[in-house]
Design a protein around this motif. Sequence first.
Motif, PDB file in Angstrom:
ATOM      1  N   ILE A 113      94.066  27.431  67.452  1.00 27.35           N
ATOM      2  CA  ILE A 113      95.214  27.907  66.681  1.00 27.35           C
ATOM      3  C   ILE A 113      95.984  28.879  67.563  1.00 27.35           C
ATOM      4  CG2 ILE A 113      95.958  29.262  64.682  1.00 27.35           C
ATOM      5  CD1 ILE A 113      93.574  28.200  63.157  1.00 27.35           C
ATOM      6  N   THR A 114      97.290  28.728  67.602  1.00 22.24           N
ATOM      7  CA  THR A 114      98.114  29.602  68.426  1.00 22.24           C
ATOM      8  C   THR A 114      98.887  30.591  67.566  1.00 22.24           C
ATOM      9  OG1 THR A 114      99.825  29.675  70.133  1.00 22.24           O
ATOM     10  CG2 THR A 114     100.070  27.989  68.435  1.00 22.24           C
ATOM     11  N   ILE A 115      99.160  31.775  68.129  1.00 24.15           N
ATOM     12  CA  ILE A 115      99.925  32.803  67.426  1.00 24.15           C
ATOM     13  C   ILE A 115     101.422  32.571  67.597  1.00 24.15           C
ATOM     14  CG2 ILE A 115     100.398  35.285  67.267  1.00 24.15           C
ATOM     15  CD1 ILE A 115      97.551  35.743  68.373  1.00 24.15           C
ATOM     16  N   LYS A 116     101.860  32.419  68.859  1.00 24.52           N
ATOM     17  CA  LYS A 116     103.277  32.225  69.161  1.00 24.52           C
ATOM     18  C   LYS A 116     103.502  31.022  70.085  1.00 24.52           C
ATOM     19  CE  LYS A 116     104.735  36.000  67.025  1.00 24.52           C
ATOM     20  NZ  LYS A 116     105.620  35.966  65.825  1.00 24.52           N
ATOM     21  N   GLY A 117     102.493  30.188  70.265  1.00 27.53           N
ATOM     22  CA  GLY A 117     102.579  29.092  71.211  1.00 27.53           C
ATOM     23  C   GLY A 117     103.237  27.840  70.660  1.00 27.53           C
ATOM     24  N   MET A 118     103.343  26.829  71.513  1.00 24.36           N
ATOM     25  CA  MET A 118     103.980  25.574  71.124  1.00 24.36           C
ATOM     26  C   MET A 118     103.107  24.833  70.107  1.00 24.36           C
ATOM     27  SD  MET A 118     105.521  22.673  73.665  1.00 24.36           S
ATOM     28  CE  MET A 118     106.606  21.377  73.045  1.00 24.36           C
ATOM     29  N   PRO A 119     103.653  24.445  68.948  1.00 27.03           N
ATOM     30  CA  PRO A 119     102.864  23.804  67.896  1.00 27.03           C
ATOM     31  C   PRO A 119     102.175  22.508  68.340  1.00 27.03           C
ATOM     32  CG  PRO A 119     104.997  24.493  67.042  1.00 27.03           C
ATOM     33  CD  PRO A 119     105.052  24.677  68.526  1.00 27.03           C
ATOM     34  N   LEU A 120     102.718  21.830  69.332  1.00 25.49           N
ATOM     35  CA  LEU A 120     102.164  20.557  69.789  1.00 25.49           C
ATOM     36  C   LEU A 120     100.696  20.679  70.171  1.00 25.49           C
ATOM     37  CD1 LEU A 120     102.762  17.581  70.597  1.00 25.49           C
ATOM     38  CD2 LEU A 120     103.325  18.456  72.886  1.00 25.49           C
ATOM     39  N   TYR A 121     100.247  21.874  70.575  1.00 23.83           N
ATOM     40  CA  TYR A 121      98.886  22.030  71.094  1.00 23.83           C
ATOM     41  C   TYR A 121      97.895  22.548  70.060  1.00 23.83           C
ATOM     42  CZ  TYR A 121     101.718  21.685  75.298  1.00 23.83           C
ATOM     43  OH  TYR A 121     102.616  21.254  76.247  1.00 23.83           O
ATOM     44  N   GLU A 122      98.338  22.729  68.835  1.00 27.37           N
ATOM     45  CA  GLU A 122      97.449  23.268  67.809  1.00 27.37           C
ATOM     46  C   GLU A 122      96.544  22.200  67.205  1.00 27.37           C
ATOM     47  OE1 GLU A 122      98.269  26.784  65.451  1.00 27.37           O
ATOM     48  OE2 GLU A 122     100.336  26.067  65.378  1.00 27.37           O
ATOM     49  N   SER A 123      95.485  22.667  66.543  1.00 27.68           N
ATOM     50  CA  SER A 123      94.614  21.786  65.765  1.00 27.68           C
ATOM     51  C   SER A 123      94.926  21.851  64.278  1.00 27.68           C
ATOM     52  CB  SER A 123      93.144  22.152  65.992  1.00 27.68           C
ATOM     53  OG  SER A 123      92.718  21.761  67.281  1.00 27.68           O
ATOM     54  N   VAL A 124      95.838  22.757  63.887  1.00 28.45           N
ATOM     55  CA  VAL A 124      96.274  22.878  62.495  1.00 28.45           C
ATOM     56  C   VAL A 124      97.789  22.698  62.455  1.00 28.45           C
ATOM     57  CG1 VAL A 124      96.345  24.320  60.434  1.00 28.45           C
ATOM     58  CG2 VAL A 124      94.383  24.462  61.975  1.00 28.45           C
ATOM     59  N   SER A 125      98.260  21.737  61.675  1.00 31.29           N
ATOM     60  CA  SER A 125      99.678  21.411  61.677  1.00 31.29           C
ATOM     61  C   SER A 125     100.508  22.403  60.870  1.00 31.29           C
ATOM     62  CB  SER A 125      99.892  20.009  61.094  1.00 31.29           C
ATOM     63  OG  SER A 125     101.269  19.716  60.990  1.00 31.29           O
ATOM     64  N   GLU A 126     101.710  22.705  61.413  1.00 28.67           N
ATOM     65  CA  GLU A 126     102.710  23.485  60.696  1.00 28.67           C
ATOM     66  C   GLU A 126     103.940  22.631  60.404  1.00 28.67           C
ATOM     67  OE1 GLU A 126     103.549  26.988  62.933  1.00 28.67           O
ATOM     68  OE2 GLU A 126     101.461  27.628  63.044  1.00 28.67           O
ATOM     69  N   ASN A 127     103.825  21.317  60.545  1.00 26.99           N
ATOM     70  CA  ASN A 127     104.948  20.412  60.302  1.00 26.99           C
ATOM     71  C   ASN A 127     105.420  20.492  58.849  1.00 26.99           C
ATOM     72  OD1 ASN A 127     104.615  19.550  62.921  1.00 26.99           O
ATOM     73  ND2 ASN A 127     104.755  17.367  62.406  1.00 26.99           N
ATOM     74  N   LEU A 128     106.682  20.156  58.655  1.00 30.48           N
ATOM     75  CA  LEU A 128     107.264  20.223  57.318  1.00 30.48           C
ATOM     76  C   LEU A 128     106.501  19.354  56.328  1.00 30.48           C
ATOM     77  CD1 LEU A 128     109.543  21.129  55.446  1.00 30.48           C
ATOM     78  CD2 LEU A 128     110.903  19.183  56.277  1.00 30.48           C
ATOM     79  N   TYR A 129     106.143  18.134  56.722  1.00 26.39           N
ATOM     80  CA  TYR A 129     105.496  17.200  55.799  1.00 26.39           C
ATOM     81  C   TYR A 129     104.005  17.006  56.079  1.00 26.39           C
ATOM     82  CZ  TYR A 129     110.324  16.091  54.612  1.00 26.39           C
ATOM     83  OH  TYR A 129     111.643  16.184  54.226  1.00 26.39           O
ATOM     84  N   ASP A 130     103.464  17.741  57.034  1.00 26.87           N
ATOM     85  CA  ASP A 130     102.033  17.628  57.354  1.00 26.87           C
ATOM     86  C   ASP A 130     101.354  18.991  57.332  1.00 26.87           C
ATOM     87  OD1 ASP A 130     101.828  14.722  58.071  1.00 26.87           O
ATOM     88  OD2 ASP A 130     103.283  15.312  59.597  1.00 26.87           O
ATOM     89  N   GLN A 131     101.926  19.954  56.609  1.00 26.14           N
ATOM     90  CA  GLN A 131     101.417  21.316  56.574  1.00 26.14           C
ATOM     91  C   GLN A 131      99.938  21.338  56.236  1.00 26.14           C
ATOM     92  OE1 GLN A 131     103.671  24.006  56.965  1.00 26.14           O
ATOM     93  NE2 GLN A 131     102.022  25.501  56.980  1.00 26.14           N
ATOM     94  N   GLY A 132      99.127  21.958  57.125  1.00 24.02           N
ATOM     95  CA  GLY A 132      97.693  22.093  56.879  1.00 24.02           C
ATOM     96  C   GLY A 132      96.846  20.955  57.402  1.00 24.02           C
TER      97      GLY A 132
ATOM     98  N   ASN B 185     102.024  14.549  64.028  1.00 24.42           N
ATOM     99  CA  ASN B 185     101.546  15.411  62.944  1.00 24.42           C
ATOM    100  C   ASN B 185     101.600  16.900  63.264  1.00 24.42           C
ATOM    101  OD1 ASN B 185      99.243  12.807  62.711  1.00 24.42           O
ATOM    102  ND2 ASN B 185     100.613  13.293  60.998  1.00 24.42           N
ATOM    103  N   PHE B 186     101.968  17.277  64.494  1.00 28.66           N
ATOM    104  CA  PHE B 186     101.831  18.670  64.883  1.00 28.66           C
ATOM    105  C   PHE B 186     103.132  19.343  65.309  1.00 28.66           C
ATOM    106  CE2 PHE B 186      97.615  16.894  65.227  1.00 28.66           C
ATOM    107  CZ  PHE B 186      96.846  17.863  64.615  1.00 28.66           C
ATOM    108  N   HIS B 187     104.122  18.574  65.673  1.00 31.06           N
ATOM    109  CA  HIS B 187     105.384  19.180  66.109  1.00 31.06           C
ATOM    110  C   HIS B 187     106.522  18.357  65.536  1.00 31.06           C
ATOM    111  CE1 HIS B 187     108.463  21.096  68.454  1.00 31.06           C
ATOM    112  NE2 HIS B 187     107.614  21.740  69.225  1.00 31.06           N
ATOM    113  N   ASP B 188     107.345  18.986  64.687  1.00 27.49           N
ATOM    114  CA  ASP B 188     108.474  18.291  64.079  1.00 27.49           C
ATOM    115  C   ASP B 188     109.482  17.845  65.132  1.00 27.49           C
ATOM    116  OD1 ASP B 188     107.942  18.402  61.230  1.00 27.49           O
ATOM    117  OD2 ASP B 188     108.245  20.566  61.362  1.00 27.49           O
ATOM    118  N   GLY B 189     110.232  16.798  64.797  1.00 29.13           N
ATOM    119  CA  GLY B 189     111.326  16.362  65.648  1.00 29.13           C
ATOM    120  C   GLY B 189     112.643  16.942  65.157  1.00 29.13           C
TER     121      GLY B 189
END
Length: 370
Positions: A289-308, A53-57
């Motif tokens: 929440i990260t500014i420029k970090g790896m999305p895998l470690y966030e608590s808020v998703s930026e994935n294409l189909y799981d945004q938010g 849910n946090f890092h797209d493939g």
Amino acid sequence: MLVFLLFLGKASLCQFNNAALENRIRPDSSLTGELHFDFYNLNFVRNYEYTNNFHDGYTIYGAQFQPQLVYYAHPNLALTGGVFYRKDFGNGGISLVKPLFSIKYQKNDLSLIFGSLEGGIQHHYVEPIYDFERQLTNPLEYGTQFLLEKKAIKLDAWIAWQNMIYKGSDYKEEIIGGLSMEATVTEDNGWKLSLPGQFLTQHRGGQIDELKQIPVQTLFNGATGIKLHKKFQGRVKEVYTDNYIVGYKDLSRQRDQNYLGGFGLWLTAGMDTRYGSLLATYWGGNNFITIKGMPLYESVSENLYDQGFTQNHRNVLSVRYAYQKELLPNFYLDVRFEPHFDLDHADHQLQFNHSFFLTYKKSFKLLKIK
């Protein structure tokens, strides 16, 4: 898990050695008056076999070219100018073209850079703060940078403009900057104990754009910790542990993020050997929440189909391997395999990314200017 990683740490780098991917140009008193052609080429494949849910493939596959002219105008001054090219394979044409220019002043342990910065992974941020992938897609930063490089302390303070606005612009001004430092407490008989600290701040605002309804935003990421390294002679070259507490804070007056603040533990342990580097990493994040970090470690998703999509607590364990070698003078091979387990899922599904890099960097003397 914490006890296990700290025990291993008597035996671990926070991340792999990225020196072969770096490209630093500095004044050199032995080259004063000379004009050089500096060539840097990075060829890359990075594939994410992710279904979370946090890092797209996805896969990025391509090459970078950075041809530059370097004039060593003074023993303490170098001027550079060139072009950055990025070519994504499978995409027609050149994917990105940007100018490279800088003026670099250096005296003893101090350096001042204006223009194209020694940015990206060269800041040496931990992955939750700066995503390694940005080095492949767009590592450029334009601004001002101050570097202090002593044996006892290393410091990198910088500021860069991401988006400049003009009167009536239909987008916000964006500035980013930060500091990365490491102070050595003791170094003796192959042992080294040091204290790192780093932060990254992003500001979006401005007073002359047309988007007055969008509030000013200021976000902060920071990290501090302790590093213990031990060098050896033989097949095992070094063992180490680098452990950080990483923080996030929304410093905006009108806060619209899912979380106002959060933190995480970034714990690593590993070793460098003749046969490659092995590294174990544990991330325990809380409302981060990260500014420029790896999305895998966030608590808020930026994935294409799981945004938010949000998950307050994140627990990720990675075990990584890298083989790095200088195949020929100035020509470097780097192969990485990085599986991870999301410990918050009952199935502990194994996912991984893998990378392949070939880097060539060389400076050629063109002429001597009297």
